[in-house]
Every structure is written in C-alpha cells, then in structure tokens.
Write an enzyme that holds these catalytic residues in place. Structure first.
Site, short mmCIF file in Angstrom:
data_model
loop_
_atom_site.label_atom_id
_atom_site.label_comp_id
_atom_site.label_asym_id
_atom_site.label_seq_id
_atom_site.Cartn_x
_atom_site.Cartn_y
_atom_site.Cartn_z
N HIS A 1 7.60 -7.93 -5.68
CA HIS A 1 7.08 -8.82 -4.64
C HIS A 1 7.10 -8.12 -3.29
O HIS A 1 8.13 -8.12 -2.61
CB HIS A 1 7.92 -10.10 -4.57
N CYS B 1 2.99 -9.32 -9.35
CA CYS B 1 3.93 -9.86 -10.33
C CYS B 1 3.16 -10.33 -11.57
O CYS B 1 2.50 -9.52 -12.21
CB CYS B 1 4.79 -10.97 -9.71
N GLU C 1 5.99 -9.08 -0.56
CA GLU C 1 6.25 -10.06 0.52
C GLU C 1 7.74 -10.40 0.63
O GLU C 1 8.15 -11.04 1.58
CB GLU C 1 5.40 -11.32 0.30
#
Lengths: 264, 200
Positions: free
Chosen positions: B179, B79, B181
C-alpha cells in the site's frame, strides 16, 4: 538465546513501534492503571508528529465513547487520517458491524474491538468476513490472578469477565481476528516494562501478529518485548507523549541491538 | 485525470487522498462513461480475489478494463487490484483474472500469515517507477496471496517465505502489492513517480 529469535532471517518483518493516542473529549489523555486520567494534547498534532518521526503505525482509542461525544471523535479520526501516511488503527466504543463501517469510512485501516467482542464474539467473525482478518484487531485487557493465569477484563478494566486470556485469544483468532493487542492492566502506566510472561504465553499459542501494550518506561523494555516475547509490535503512550523517549532514538537503539526496524 | 475504479472493495478514501496530496487529480467512479475519458485507471482493493473479480464482473467492468488496456493508457493495480490484473487467482477456488499480466495468484508458503507489516523492497530492474528508491526502503504490506510468477515484469520484490513481486510493470500495466498510501515517505515518492506515468 535472544539472538535465536531472529533466525527467521529474510522472512522476518520489521518490528513495529506504535504510539497510542487515548482520546477523551477530543484531547489525548493518559492515566495510570486505567485511572487518574490527565489531558495532554491534540490528537491531530500528536498523530502527525509521530507519523513524521517514523512511527510504523498509529493507534487511536476513544476512551469516553459516550454518544454525544462520538461525533467529535469521528471528526478527529478523519482529521488524523488525512495527516498521516502510515497504517491507522481505531478503537473504543465499537459495538457493531455498523461502527466498523463508520470508522473505516473516516479513514481507519484497522478497527480494534474489546468489550463488544466479549459480549458478542460473533462480531469478530462478521467483521472478518466482511472486511478481512487484517482489519479486525482484538484488544484484550488482561489482569494477572495467579502465576501464569490471566483473566480478561472489560469496561476499561472495571469488570472481570472470568475468561481465561489465552483461551479467549485463541478463540478470537479462530473467529477471524487478524491481530491481537495485549493490554496488561497490571503494567499500564507503571513504566516497569511489559508483561513478558503474558506476552510469551500468548506468542506460544497464536501465529497472528501480537502487539504488546502497557508498561513501557525505558528503551530496554521495548527490546525485551521484541526479543524475549517475540511480539510483532510494541505500543506505548506516555513515554512518547511526555517526550521521555523519541521514536527516532528508540529505533536507533533497537537497531544497534540487532532488532529489525524500519528506519526513515 | 486518473479514474479510481470504485467496485465496492474496501476503503479507498485514504488512497484517493494520498494521490491528491501528490497533485494527481482523481475521479472515483464505476461508470464506464466517466472512466473511459480518463488518462489512466487505478484499480484499488482489499479482500479476496474471488470477491474482487466477482464485483468487477457484476459491475460489467471486465471488458471495459481489458479494452482500456489496449489503448496503451496506464492501468495501475494496488494490493488486490494488482492481483486481479493476472490471469487467475487461487483463493477460495480458481478464478479467472483480467489477464493483463502473465501468471497466477497463489498462497504464500509460510506459517505466519497474513504478510502484514513493513518489509524491505529489493530492486530487480531499473524502471522510472522506482526512481528515488534507496536500499533499505520499507513499504507496508497486507496480504496472504502473491503473484507466483517472477519474470521481466518485476521491478521490485520483497522476501517473505517466497520472493514476493512488490512492484510490477509490463508496458502500461502496473501493479503494487503493498500500500503506497500507507508506506510513509517512501510511498509518497512512489506516488510521485506514478504521477509521471500518468503524465498529469
């Protein structure tokens, strides 16, 4: 007419399906029009299940938010955050910037504020400047007073603020809210569909993502919110909790009707 | 061991947890002595370019990161962390980035910002980073600025008003604009690929 809504083509993000866990004393609960609340299940088990089934985001509200139970809630936020791999929004009882820090540290990605923002609108700006607009979700409890006239309620729907919903949301976005959750008190738990007039009126006023909440009963209700009102996310609780609609089934249905969806 | 650079920009708990879940050992630190012993570095971050690069300078990490890159060990930005790898950022003024990737970070030319939500990845070139990715795989984005250059470094991109470089790689310098995750099973697949890159 409905098709026209999707002409933004490749610029269009997928519509998000968002299960909502209202948590009281460590249990997921659900009421009707904010009352008659029943306990359903453990938030950790449900959160994990929804994440695996293809939910696009998870929302978690502490609806007691009393001091003594706050720690229990934070422990659950941590536990849910560890079990899921999708965006996680947490709200309920957020009063100040320190509360933002606490839930973010517990693993939330976004923080939803409601009553505290009405009491102190500057909290929106403060949080947005510190954590970014994407982190600040303004949750608005709306009740219809007359045709195309909605007012903001706080304290779990018990207190009329007299604020006009559309004006309040516009102000919230100017202050830095990055997303709006629109809770219709009139539709909550009634399973008669989302308040499309309300959602469309808000859509016409702001460009930030809008999440529809309150009223889901059948598959078509989701379709209408996504198309007629062009919301970005559609939140529901009891239809998922009671297994009346599965996330997979819902997404297949919406894809078949031409709504852009992420499928897993 | 992968060193997650802790330079005070946002919540990195979910990222470190996701890395550990894929069997990637991590240490979170801003201490150069700790970071320089790592097999690779991960630069996370949310927020504005100005603040991110400001913090890196404030913690005295700029020269260290650039020198680490010269050792050939992987550096992965996620990011804002990816954006900082570029030459400059144009958010709240023009700020000099780490210069490990060519190009600048500019505002997306569109009305509905931020680009927040699930978007589809389009593969631009073959790379081990993208192993296992399928057509119609989606990942979760949250950003309003993007890398406006589009060259050989782009492994995958997404369309949102502009062509948004989503996975980039130039040798040992790697970036994810989204992202991983928070990107469900697809994100987990990408993190497993990263594990190979870090060879840990």
């Amino acid at each position: 007419m409905l098709i026209k809504k999707f002409e933004r083509g490749v610029f269009m993000l997928k519509k998000r399906i968002i299960p909502c866990l209202d948590v009281r004393n460590g249990q997921v609960v659900k009421g009707i029009q904010f009352e008659g609340i029943k306990e359903i299940a453990s938030p950790v088990a449900l959160g994990k299940k929804y994440s695996e089934e293809g939910a696009d985001e998870l929302v978690f509200y502490d609806i007691t938010a009393s001091k003594e139970n706050r720690q229990i809630f934070e422990d659950f936020v941590k536990e849910v955050a560890r079990e899921i791999n999708i965006p996680f929004c947490v709200g309920g009882g957020i009063k100040c910037i320190d509360d933002f820090a606490t839930v973010l540290r517990c693993g939330a990605d976004k923080v939803s504020i409601n009553s505290a923002a009405v009491k102190n609108p500057n909290l929106i700006r403060e949080a947005s400047e510190k954590y970014g607009a994407q982190c600040v979700v303004l949750s608005v409890d709306c009740k219809k007073l007359a045709d195309n006239k909605w007012v903001v309620f706080v304290r779990g729907g018990s207190e009329n603020t007299g604020l006009d919903v559309l004006e309040w949301i516009e102000r919230g976005v100017k202050l830095g809210a990055g997303e709006i959750v629109v809770n219709s008190i009139d539709s909550d738990g009634m399973k008669g569909g989302y308040d499309l007039d309300l959602l469309s009126a808000i859509r016409a006023r702001v460009t930030v993502p809008i999440i529809a909440s309150g009223g889901a009963g059948k598959l078509e209700d989701f379709y209408e919110a996504a198309t007629v009102s062009d919301v970005d996310g559609i939140l529901a609780a009891s239809v998922f909790h009671y297994g009346e609609i599965s996330i997979n089934e819902l997404k297949s249905y919406l894809v078949n009707r031409g709504v852009p969806m992420r499928q897993i | 061991m992968v060193g997650v650079i802790d330079y005070g920009v946002g919540n990195i708990g979910s990222l470190t947890h996701a890395l550990q879940k894929q069997g990637i050992p991590v240490v979170v630190s801003k201490d150069i002595e700790v970071l320089k012993t790592c097999d690779g570095l991960l630069l996370p971050g949310v927020g504005a370019f100005r603040d991110g690069i400001g913090n890196i300078d404030q913690y005295g990490l700029r020269d260290f990161i650039v020198e680490f890159a010269q050792t050939g060990k992987p550096i992965v930005g996620i990011c804002l962390g990816m954006q900082l790898l570029y030459e400059e950022g144009k958010e709240y003024g023009t700020y000099k980035g780490l210069g490990l990737l060519k190009g600048s970070i500019e505002k997306i030319q569109g009305q509905r910002l931020p680009h927040m939500g699930w978007n589809e990845l389009v593969i631009n070139k073959e790379d081990p980073l993208a192993n296992g990715l399928m057509a119609d795989d989606h990942v979760y984005f949250v950003h309003s600025y993007y890398a406006s250059s589009f060259g050989q470094e782009v492994v995958a991109y997404s369309d949102y008003y502009n062509k948004i470089p989503a996975i980039v790689r130039s040798g040992n310098i790697i970036g994810f604009q989204f992202h991983p995750e928070k990107s469900g099973g697809v994100g987990e697949c990408l993190l497993r690929n990263l594990k190979e890159v870090f060879s840990c």
